[in-house]
Design a protein around this motif. Structure first.
Motif, short mmCIF file in Angstrom:
data_model
loop_
_atom_site.label_atom_id
_atom_site.label_comp_id
_atom_site.label_asym_id
_atom_site.label_seq_id
_atom_site.Cartn_x
_atom_site.Cartn_y
_atom_site.Cartn_z
N LYS A 304 0.75 -1.34 -0.03
CA LYS A 304 -0.03 0.14 -0.01
C LYS A 304 0.95 1.25 0.01
O LYS A 304 0.59 2.13 -0.75
CB LYS A 304 -1.01 0.01 1.24
N PRO A 305 1.80 1.48 1.02
CA PRO A 305 2.46 2.64 0.76
C PRO A 305 3.49 2.76 -0.39
O PRO A 305 3.76 3.77 -1.00
CB PRO A 305 3.40 2.68 2.10
N LEU A 306 3.82 1.54 -0.98
CA LEU A 306 4.86 1.54 -1.83
C LEU A 306 3.99 1.92 -3.28
O LEU A 306 4.66 2.60 -4.11
CB LEU A 306 5.25 0.19 -2.32
N ILE A 307 2.76 1.65 -3.33
CA ILE A 307 1.82 2.01 -4.27
C ILE A 307 1.84 3.59 -4.52
O ILE A 307 1.98 4.17 -5.47
CB ILE A 307 0.52 1.58 -4.40
N ARG A 308 1.66 4.21 -3.12
CA ARG A 308 1.54 5.79 -2.89
C ARG A 308 2.81 6.21 -3.45
O ARG A 308 2.89 7.38 -4.15
CB ARG A 308 1.33 6.12 -1.67
N ILE A 309 4.02 5.83 -2.81
CA ILE A 309 5.19 6.41 -3.41
C ILE A 309 5.64 6.32 -5.02
O ILE A 309 6.02 7.17 -5.54
CB ILE A 309 6.42 5.65 -2.52
N THR A 310 5.28 5.02 -5.64
CA THR A 310 5.29 5.00 -6.97
C THR A 310 4.76 5.75 -7.75
O THR A 310 5.06 6.48 -8.82
CB THR A 310 4.82 3.21 -7.23
N MET A 311 3.25 6.19 -7.22
CA MET A 311 2.39 7.00 -7.96
C MET A 311 2.88 8.65 -7.97
O MET A 311 3.04 9.09 -8.89
CB MET A 311 1.15 6.93 -7.41
N ALA A 312 3.23 8.63 -6.76
CA ALA A 312 4.03 10.03 -6.70
C ALA A 312 5.30 10.37 -7.50
O ALA A 312 5.30 11.35 -8.19
CB ALA A 312 4.38 10.32 -5.20
N LEU A 313 6.31 9.39 -7.65
CA LEU A 313 7.50 9.25 -8.41
C LEU A 313 6.96 9.62 -10.00
O LEU A 313 7.50 10.01 -10.58
CB LEU A 313 8.45 8.30 -8.22
N LEU A 314 6.03 8.66 -10.31
CA LEU A 314 5.41 8.75 -11.82
C LEU A 314 4.91 9.97 -11.82
O LEU A 314 5.28 10.65 -13.15
CB LEU A 314 4.20 7.68 -11.90
N TRP A 315 4.29 10.71 -11.12
CA TRP A 315 3.75 12.06 -11.51
C TRP A 315 4.70 12.98 -11.54
O TRP A 315 4.65 14.00 -12.39
CB TRP A 315 2.63 12.27 -10.50
N ILE A 316 5.61 13.03 -10.51
CA ILE A 316 6.92 13.95 -10.49
C ILE A 316 7.70 13.93 -11.92
O ILE A 316 8.33 14.52 -12.36
CB ILE A 316 7.54 13.78 -9.18
N GLY A 317 8.11 12.44 -12.17
CA GLY A 317 8.75 12.03 -13.51
C GLY A 317 8.03 12.72 -14.65
O GLY A 317 8.88 13.27 -15.64
N ALA A 318 6.71 12.63 -14.74
CA ALA A 318 6.15 12.93 -16.08
C ALA A 318 6.03 14.26 -15.96
O ALA A 318 6.14 15.09 -17.16
CB ALA A 318 4.42 12.42 -15.76
#
Length: 419
Positions: A304-318
């Motif tokens: 669960k927290p890894l999903i949140r961090i992954t989504m955060a990095l995805l948006w910041i990278g995009a």
């Protein structure tokens, strides 16, 4: 018997509410957001204990008149001193002052005399502020139940990992968990036949090491034995610090310190006054089979927290990609459209994605952020699909990639509720 339960929507609070109701008590479930409890059939009282209105006895009098008992399960693990004081001391003290012939059971915690965390300090202050002949203080150790939350969820999550079974330090730290249903019976007995002011510790009769407890849960989940992975205390504390920085729930320095110290409660004094005999953890696990949903929850807990961090990095990278892409490359993605429109869509979208990424990283207003990212993905897929249909056919996926991202965002929203 009629009982008002503060913090009735918490892990311990819900078990006590259901346990007392099963024994025939009329329960008033008090919580900041009591809607779910109302749907579960309880009479409810909405109260935010940080609200100054709850700091006056008059707020509680109508609910406590006529000999209604009071059980306080409310508490904070972290927060500012002002919040700790309001929730642990001021509001419960006002409720105690409103008692009209009833008694109070205060749920505290083992180990608060020596610990120097904010939680322990304010639990001690709460016991001092609430000291009265009508109050019984109970200090349970590790509480487990049919469901799980916090530390008990982390134990299940470690037990469900493939290949390894992590423990903090050498894994020999002792625990004697008490089942939440047994704790509810103890609370009921303390209301009916008070054992005295206490404080009284209460735990289960069976003591297991941290490694043995994890192995017991692993067997309960139907997983084959795994190699014990001993995390050096220094490394575990650094993981805890990272967990605090990224707001990863029970993965914190306090959680690591608790696992390192162990949690044992000496029930001898209380058992001299009550008839209830809590079950050992092995007996409690043998009685109720683990369901598929238990295994799912255990496996998803660390994801669960890894999903949140992954989504955060995805948006910041995009967002970084949107800001750094050359104008000509952006315009080429939307042939036949004005270059200004393409640049506006790309740079403006990048700004929205940066905000989403930072909000996820900071764990700011989780539900609002989750809904916002789902809305943004839907808008981007529909809008860009209409403006530039060719984006669906780009090499490496193009807009097609947004569909699994949308699904992951929906999973993230579904996992937000922890209790």
């Amino acid at each position: 018997m009629k009982v008002l339960i503060l913090g009735a929507d918490g892990f311990i609070g819900r078990h006590i509410a259901f346990g007392l109701r099963a024994e025939g008590a009329e329960v008033i479930a008090c919580a900041r957001r009591p809607e779910a409890l109302r749907e579960m059939g309880f009479e409810v009282l909405a109260a935010d204990l940080s609200d100054p209105a709850t700091h006056e006895p008059g707020f509680w009098r109508a609910a406590l008149e006529g000999g209604v008992h009071l059980v306080n399960c409310a508490g904070l693990l972290t927060g500012a001193d002002e919040a700790f004081e309001a929730v642990h001391v001021t509001a419960p003290k006002a409720a105690l002052a409103a008692l009209d012939g009833g008694r109070m059971v205060q749920i505290s915690a083992v180990g608060i005399d020596s610990a120097e965390t904010g939680f322990a300090r304010w639990r001690r202050k709460a016991e001092a502020a609430l000291a009265s002949e009508v109050v019984t203080f109970l200090r349970p150790g590790l509480v487990v139940g049919e469901t799980s939350y916090g530390g008990s969820s982390l134990v299940r999550a470690f037990a469900a990992l493939p290949f390894v079974q992590p423990v903090v330090g050498d894994g020999r730290q002792p625990f004697n968990p008490i089942h939440a249903a047994d704790l509810a019976q103890v609370v009921a007995e303390c209301l009916r036949a008070p054992p005295g002011p206490g404080p009284f510790e209460i735990g289960g009769p069976e003591t297991l090491s941290q490694a043995e407890l994890s192995a017991a849960y692993r067997r309960w989940l139907g997983r084959s034995p795994a190699r014990v992975l001993r995390l050096p205390l220094g490394l575990a504390r650094r993981i805890g610090q990272l967990g605090e920085a990224l707001k990863l729930g029970p993965i914190s320095r306090a959680g690591v310190d608790q696992l390192e110290a162990g949690v044992t409660a000496n029930s001898t004094a209380l058992l001299e006054h009550i008839r209830t005999r809590p079950r050992g953890i092995s007996e409690a696990l043998r009685i109720r089979p683990a369901g598929t949903q238990d295994l799912w929850q255990a496996r998803l807990y660390l994801l669960k927290p890894l999903i949140r961090i992954t989504m955060a990095l995805l948006w910041i990278g995009a967002a970084i990609g949107a800001f750094l892409s050359p104008d000509a490359s952006v315009a080429a993605l939307m042939p036949g459209r004005p270059e200004g429109l393409a640049l506006f869509a790309m740079r403006g979208g990048g700004m929205i994605e940066l905000v989403l990424g930072l909000a996820l990283l900071a764990h700011w207003s989780p539900r609002l952020t989750a809904i916002a990212q789902i809305a943004w993905i839907a808008l981007a897929v529909i809008g860009l699909g209409l403006l530039a249909p060719g984006l669906w056919l780009l090499p490496m996926g193009g807009l097609v990639k947004m569909l699994p991202v949308l699904l992951l965002a929906l999973v993230h929203l579904a996992l937000l509720d922890e209790r």
